[in-house]
Design a protein around this motif. Structure first.
Motif, short mmCIF file in Angstrom:
data_model
loop_
_atom_site.label_atom_id
_atom_site.label_comp_id
_atom_site.label_asym_id
_atom_site.label_seq_id
_atom_site.Cartn_x
_atom_site.Cartn_y
_atom_site.Cartn_z
N MET A 105 26.89 40.64 13.79
CA MET A 105 27.86 40.24 12.75
C MET A 105 28.01 41.58 11.78
O MET A 105 26.82 42.15 11.74
CB MET A 105 27.44 38.99 11.72
N LEU A 108 26.04 39.53 6.71
CA LEU A 108 25.53 38.19 6.47
C LEU A 108 25.07 38.07 4.96
O LEU A 108 24.42 38.88 4.41
CB LEU A 108 24.23 37.81 7.27
N SER A 130 28.66 34.22 7.60
CA SER A 130 28.42 35.32 8.66
C SER A 130 29.62 35.75 9.25
O SER A 130 30.54 35.11 9.28
CB SER A 130 27.69 34.96 10.00
N SER A 133 31.26 38.04 13.99
CA SER A 133 30.12 38.09 15.28
C SER A 133 30.77 37.59 16.35
O SER A 133 32.06 36.92 16.28
CB SER A 133 28.92 37.37 14.82
N LEU A 139 23.62 29.14 12.46
CA LEU A 139 23.07 29.54 11.20
C LEU A 139 21.92 28.49 10.86
O LEU A 139 21.80 27.27 11.45
CB LEU A 139 23.75 29.27 9.93
N ALA A 189 20.87 34.04 10.91
CA ALA A 189 21.87 33.89 11.76
C ALA A 189 21.41 34.28 13.41
O ALA A 189 20.77 35.26 13.53
CB ALA A 189 23.01 34.95 11.45
#
Length: 273
Positions: A105, A108, A130, A133, A139, A189
């Motif tokens: 990502m 975050l 996030s 990504s 998560l 994440a």
């Protein structure tokens, strides 16, 4: 959309994931056949990109594809173009593997309603987001070392383009119980096959803000060794609050640094809560 979905009808034996820019080893789970010593690795999908990659210990691209003793294929510095179906062939036996490329990502973040410091008895909604990504991240939530993901809302995922990129959001509602205990909340994440791609922390009773900066000068010595440099941020009583990595020979386009004597300056700027 990832190859896991698109290749569902390709009679794939195994699906594996790799993070963009990393190397990946793809196994060939075929028992050797003495009368057919020829071992082939091919990329067979997406069409019409059929490619012969290796035959026995020879390769069509020394900097990209390597085979090892157990006939596994190593793909170096994976890019999005490497996603697809790979086939190992020994004699009349074929083994197909779907390779899916994940992308970390771009951001975050952990936000909250209200203002710090929280006081005992305060109900607070913590929001973890996030951004961009591939695929949208899963998560997880922790309070100190305790996994509290089960108490959070189900992670909402949303694709933002046709290439499989997207955003994720999760909410954890908490009750601040003790003004004397500043145990951090943590959002982690994950991407397929890659746990803890990024982590963010929140200390509910801390209001002190500040910046830290450090510079490290290094000499890149070996193009064949992409050992990562790592910068770790600590707070009083809490080691490794955040960590950032740099693979000195890896870029998003999979091209490496070409000079052995390139000086690298690592600049790290962190904002603590």
């Amino acid at each position: 959309m990832s190859c896991i979905i698109r290749c569902s009808g390709k009679d794939v034996s195994k699906s594996i994931s790799v993070l963009l820019g990393n190397d990946i080893t793809i196994p060939c789970q075929i028992l050797p056949v003495e009368e057919s010593p020829l071992v082939l690795w091919e990329k067979i999908w997406p069409l019409p990109e059929f490619q012969l990659l290796t035959y026995n210990d020879r390769t069509t691209n020394n900097s990209k594809y390597v085979t090892i003793r157990n006939n596994s294929l190593i793909i170096r510095r994976v890019t999005l173009k490497d996603e697809g179906v790979y086939q190992c062939e020994i004699g009349d036996v074929k083994y197909k593997v779907s390779l899916n490329v994940s992308v970390s990502m771009t951001l975050l973040e952990l936000t909250y309603d209200g203002s710090l410091p929280f006081t005992a008895g305060t109900a607070v909604a913590l929001i973890c987001r996030s951004t961009h990504s591939r695929p949208p991240a899963d998560l997880r939530w922790f309070h100190g070392i305790a996994d509290v993901t089960i108490k959070a809302s189900k992670t909402l995922k949303k694709l933002t383009d046709e290439n499989g990129f997207g955003n994720s959001e999760g909410i954890l509602s908490v009750l601040i119980k003790d003004e004397q205990s500043d145990i951090p909340y943590r959002c982690i994440a994950d991407l397929p096959g890659h746990h803890t791609v990024k982590t963010v922390f929140l200390f509910p009773l801390t209001t002190c803000f500040g910046n830290s900066e450090g510079i490290l000068s290094v000499l890149i010595k070996d193009e064949q060794s992409d050992i990562p440099y790592r910068c770790i941020a600590d707070l009083p009583g809490h080691h490794t609050v955040k960590t950032v990595f740099l693979l000195s020979l890896t870029t998003s386009s999979s091209s490496g640094i070409t000079s052995w004597y390139t000086w690298l300056i690592i600049f790290f700027l962190s904002l603590f809560y």
